[in-house]
Motif scaffolding. Structure first.
Motif, mmCIF file in Angstrom:
data_model
loop_
_atom_site.group_PDB
_atom_site.id
_atom_site.type_symbol
_atom_site.label_atom_id
_atom_site.label_comp_id
_atom_site.label_asym_id
_atom_site.label_seq_id
_atom_site.Cartn_x
_atom_site.Cartn_y
_atom_site.Cartn_z
ATOM 1 N N ALA A 147 4.334 -20.392 -35.843
ATOM 2 C CA ALA A 147 3.416 -19.298 -35.685
ATOM 3 C C ALA A 147 3.838 -18.202 -34.712
ATOM 4 C CB ALA A 147 2.320 -20.017 -34.915
ATOM 5 N N GLU A 148 3.216 -17.022 -34.875
ATOM 6 C CA GLU A 148 3.242 -15.871 -34.078
ATOM 7 C C GLU A 148 2.637 -16.143 -32.593
ATOM 8 O OE1 GLU A 148 2.443 -11.227 -34.032
ATOM 9 O OE2 GLU A 148 0.977 -12.488 -34.950
ATOM 10 N N LEU A 149 3.067 -16.306 -31.369
ATOM 11 C CA LEU A 149 2.563 -16.252 -30.394
ATOM 12 C C LEU A 149 2.281 -15.060 -29.668
ATOM 13 C CD1 LEU A 149 1.501 -18.298 -28.024
ATOM 14 C CD2 LEU A 149 3.773 -18.472 -27.324
ATOM 15 N N LEU A 150 1.014 -14.987 -29.169
ATOM 16 C CA LEU A 150 0.474 -13.703 -28.380
ATOM 17 C C LEU A 150 0.064 -14.231 -26.961
ATOM 18 C CD1 LEU A 150 -1.308 -11.529 -30.957
ATOM 19 C CD2 LEU A 150 1.124 -11.548 -30.616
ATOM 20 N N LEU A 151 0.839 -13.629 -25.841
ATOM 21 C CA LEU A 151 0.823 -14.201 -24.613
ATOM 22 C C LEU A 151 -0.040 -13.115 -23.738
ATOM 23 C CD1 LEU A 151 3.500 -16.865 -23.335
ATOM 24 C CD2 LEU A 151 1.024 -17.192 -23.884
ATOM 25 N N ALA A 152 -1.219 -13.719 -22.962
ATOM 26 C CA ALA A 152 -1.583 -12.521 -22.071
ATOM 27 C C ALA A 152 -1.429 -13.371 -20.629
ATOM 28 C CB ALA A 152 -3.114 -12.274 -22.136
ATOM 29 N N ASP A 153 -1.337 -12.474 -19.526
ATOM 30 C CA ASP A 153 -1.218 -13.272 -18.185
ATOM 31 C C ASP A 153 -2.411 -12.892 -17.320
ATOM 32 O OD1 ASP A 153 -0.118 -14.525 -16.040
ATOM 33 O OD2 ASP A 153 1.342 -13.054 -15.348
ATOM 34 N N LEU A 154 -3.609 -13.316 -17.798
ATOM 35 C CA LEU A 154 -4.912 -13.134 -17.166
ATOM 36 C C LEU A 154 -5.106 -14.374 -15.914
ATOM 37 C CD1 LEU A 154 -7.352 -12.197 -20.136
ATOM 38 C CD2 LEU A 154 -5.797 -10.622 -18.494
ATOM 39 N N ALA A 155 -6.124 -14.156 -15.200
ATOM 40 C CA ALA A 155 -6.091 -14.836 -13.847
ATOM 41 C C ALA A 155 -6.496 -16.297 -14.638
ATOM 42 C CB ALA A 155 -7.104 -14.454 -12.677
ATOM 43 N N ASP A 156 -5.729 -17.333 -14.289
ATOM 44 C CA ASP A 156 -6.276 -18.720 -14.635
ATOM 45 C C ASP A 156 -7.477 -19.231 -13.654
ATOM 46 O OD1 ASP A 156 -6.326 -21.215 -15.649
ATOM 47 O OD2 ASP A 156 -4.228 -21.988 -14.699
ATOM 48 N N THR A 157 -8.248 -19.691 -14.383
ATOM 49 C CA THR A 157 -9.678 -20.407 -13.964
ATOM 50 C C THR A 157 -10.574 -19.156 -13.457
ATOM 51 O OG1 THR A 157 -8.917 -20.354 -11.413
ATOM 52 C CG2 THR A 157 -8.515 -22.397 -12.640
ATOM 53 N N ARG A 158 -10.264 -18.024 -13.960
ATOM 54 C CA ARG A 158 -11.143 -16.772 -13.414
ATOM 55 C C ARG A 158 -11.419 -15.907 -14.600
ATOM 56 N NH1 ARG A 158 -8.287 -14.108 -8.326
ATOM 57 N NH2 ARG A 158 -10.032 -12.470 -8.646
ATOM 58 N N LEU A 159 -11.110 -16.396 -15.832
ATOM 59 C CA LEU A 159 -11.539 -15.636 -17.021
ATOM 60 C C LEU A 159 -12.907 -14.997 -17.074
ATOM 61 C CD1 LEU A 159 -9.218 -17.359 -19.764
ATOM 62 C CD2 LEU A 159 -8.922 -15.279 -18.520
ATOM 63 N N ASP A 160 -13.989 -15.701 -16.530
ATOM 64 C CA ASP A 160 -15.096 -15.453 -16.489
ATOM 65 C C ASP A 160 -15.467 -14.182 -15.701
ATOM 66 O OD1 ASP A 160 -14.625 -16.758 -14.333
ATOM 67 O OD2 ASP A 160 -16.669 -17.605 -13.778
ATOM 68 N N GLU A 161 -14.563 -13.674 -14.898
ATOM 69 C CA GLU A 161 -14.383 -12.523 -14.027
ATOM 70 C C GLU A 161 -13.741 -11.360 -14.695
ATOM 71 O OE1 GLU A 161 -13.094 -13.506 -10.013
ATOM 72 O OE2 GLU A 161 -14.179 -15.431 -10.073
ATOM 73 N N GLU A 162 -13.156 -11.652 -15.944
ATOM 74 C CA GLU A 162 -12.219 -10.584 -16.417
ATOM 75 C C GLU A 162 -13.251 -9.614 -17.360
ATOM 76 O OE1 GLU A 162 -9.376 -9.621 -16.576
ATOM 77 O OE2 GLU A 162 -8.049 -11.208 -15.371
ATOM 78 N N VAL A 163 -13.465 -8.372 -16.840
ATOM 79 C CA VAL A 163 -14.433 -7.521 -17.279
ATOM 80 C C VAL A 163 -13.762 -7.051 -18.912
ATOM 81 C CG1 VAL A 163 -15.685 -5.255 -17.094
ATOM 82 C CG2 VAL A 163 -15.398 -6.651 -15.238
ATOM 83 N N GLY A 164 -12.620 -6.783 -19.060
ATOM 84 C CA GLY A 164 -12.118 -6.526 -20.100
ATOM 85 C C GLY A 164 -11.612 -7.471 -21.235
ATOM 86 N N LEU A 165 -12.107 -8.742 -20.798
ATOM 87 C CA LEU A 165 -11.705 -9.691 -21.623
ATOM 88 C C LEU A 165 -11.939 -9.583 -23.394
ATOM 89 C CD1 LEU A 165 -10.456 -12.563 -22.301
ATOM 90 C CD2 LEU A 165 -12.501 -13.675 -21.658
ATOM 91 N N THR A 166 -13.354 -9.113 -23.534
ATOM 92 C CA THR A 166 -13.790 -8.961 -24.863
ATOM 93 C C THR A 166 -13.001 -7.795 -25.641
ATOM 94 O OG1 THR A 166 -15.919 -9.855 -24.181
ATOM 95 C CG2 THR A 166 -15.738 -8.743 -26.386
ATOM 96 N N ARG A 167 -12.772 -6.761 -24.888
ATOM 97 C CA ARG A 167 -12.191 -5.835 -25.577
ATOM 98 C C ARG A 167 -10.630 -6.051 -25.683
ATOM 99 N NH1 ARG A 167 -12.324 -0.155 -25.447
ATOM 100 N NH2 ARG A 167 -11.013 0.588 -26.756
ATOM 101 N N LEU A 168 -10.129 -6.809 -24.932
ATOM 102 C CA LEU A 168 -8.694 -7.304 -25.248
ATOM 103 C C LEU A 168 -8.783 -7.990 -26.364
ATOM 104 C CD1 LEU A 168 -5.986 -8.469 -22.746
ATOM 105 C CD2 LEU A 168 -6.708 -9.869 -24.827
ATOM 106 N N VAL A 169 -9.599 -9.000 -26.700
ATOM 107 C CA VAL A 169 -9.551 -9.905 -27.908
ATOM 108 C C VAL A 169 -9.958 -8.960 -28.993
ATOM 109 C CG1 VAL A 169 -10.742 -11.781 -28.945
ATOM 110 C CG2 VAL A 169 -10.206 -11.703 -26.393
ATOM 111 N N GLU A 170 -10.781 -8.021 -29.135
ATOM 112 C CA GLU A 170 -11.064 -7.254 -30.011
ATOM 113 C C GLU A 170 -9.912 -6.449 -30.518
ATOM 114 O OE1 GLU A 170 -15.772 -5.790 -29.220
ATOM 115 O OE2 GLU A 170 -14.033 -4.982 -28.296
#
Length: 360
Positions: free
Chosen positions: A216-239
């Protein structure tokens, strides 16, 4: 419910990735790429034009005799396309092609037929139902037809999204292995390096190793573990990742989960994949009793390899949910939902068109 597929090595994407030259969002690293895609070519006359067209699409062209192609398909997975010169399509080869089309209904077939093409060969191709016929003396037309065939909706592109390294493999590893064995392009998006559960360098290395085993292709981000609920730009990144991968099938955490990162990823992915025809939610060790699957994927042929895949995560070996006997027992438990099988993976259906996720 899904039918079994034969086990075979993967032949998935081009030399870089299913995303090709698409731009990934800032903060997302392409950490692993899958093997290159293959095109099979039957040709009696010069194959130069077809070879150039196929290599221009970043495909590896293989010149095979019709009699050898069935064995290749049985041992090496489906190629991206089968290109057949009508001059090579005598009655015996036509019988082989008919069997291949019956056994591999998603395999795209393109026929080459110039002005002096064998009339019998062309009739065989049309009788078998080859939809695309192109003159090899017109390279632009050939390239356009092959591009359309290779990018056709029949080509399944899978995106599996997890909050942490190993989430995807735990939740749907056996199913992803089945997609791989069916020749589907598989991309894994992992949004943190799981630093709250181990050393990031270890977890990244393990994630790359697992993706390599998975093909598989692996795409990795380094967002804050246990704090993804605080990531304002999470939806935009996934989009933006969805725009690059263009998946036809997506797997993600269930909303019925005790881990806040898993719930945050579920919510972001559901919004970001609103135009994707197939979206399924997998079970995690932290899933709540509210997890209510209605789709069960047979993984009899891949559950053993799933155990090996999880074994790559050595830094997590103390986690009870990675113990091989528990992985196997969980798959046995869910298999009770399907007749005559021994192992299954469960999914909640968020959206299903009935096309992309059926593994024939």
């Amino acid at each position: 419910m899904l039918d079994p597929v034969p086990s075979s090595p993967a032949t998935l994407s081009d030399g870089s990735s299913p995303t090709g030259g698409a731009v990934l969002p800032d903060g997302v690293d392409r950490a692993a790429t899958p093997p290159q895609r293959v095109a099979v070519l039957w040709c009696r006359r010069t194959a130069d034009t077809a070879l150039r067209a196929l290599t221009s699409l970043d495909l590896i062209p293989l010149l095979l005799a019709p009699a050898d192609t069935e064995e290749f398909l049985a041992t090496s997975g489906e190629p991206s396309v089968l290109v057949v010169d009508c001059d090579a399509l005598d009655a015996e080869a036509a019988d082989v092609l008919a069997r291949i089309r019956a056994a591999h209904p998603r395999l795209s077939v393109c026929a080459l037929a110039g002005a002096d093409a064998s009339r019998d060969g062309l009739l065989h191709a049309l009788r078998i139902g080859v939809a695309e016929v192109v003159d090899p003396a017109r390279p632009d037309d050939l390239a356009a037809v092959l591009t359309k065939v290779v990018e056709s909706p029949a080509h399944v592109r899978v995106l599996a999204v997890g909050a942490h390294p190993d989430d995807v493999e735990i939740g749907c590893g056996g199913t992803l292995l089945r997609h791989r064995d069916a020749g589907h392009a598989v991309t894994v998006l992992t949004l943190t390096l799981g630093d709250q559960g181990g050393r990031p360098t270890d977890r990244r290395r393990e994630a790359v190793g697992a993706a390599t085993r998975l093909g598989a292709e692996l795409l990795l981000a380094d967002l804050a573990d246990t704090r993804l609920d605080e990531e304002v730009g999470l939806t935009r990144l996934v989009e933006e990742v969805v725009a690059a991968v263009r998946p036809t099938v997506v797997y993600v955490h269930s909303a019925a989960d005790q881990h806040q990162d898993h719930r945050a990823v579920h919510e972001a992915v559901v919004v970001a994949t609103r135009r994707v025809p197939e979206v399924y939610c997998y079970q995690s060790p932290s899933s709540r009793v509210g997890f209510s699957p209605t789709r069960f994927v047979r993984v009899d042929d891949t559950v053993g390899e799933k155990v090996d895949l999880l074994g790559v995560y050595r830094s997590q070996s103390a986690r009870h949910y990675l113990e091989p006997d528990l992985v196997m027992a969980t798959a046995r438990y869910w298999a009770r939902q399907l007749p005559h099988i021994r192992h299954a993976e469960p999914f909640e259906v968020h959206r299903a068109s009935g096309d992309g996720a059926d593994l024939h």
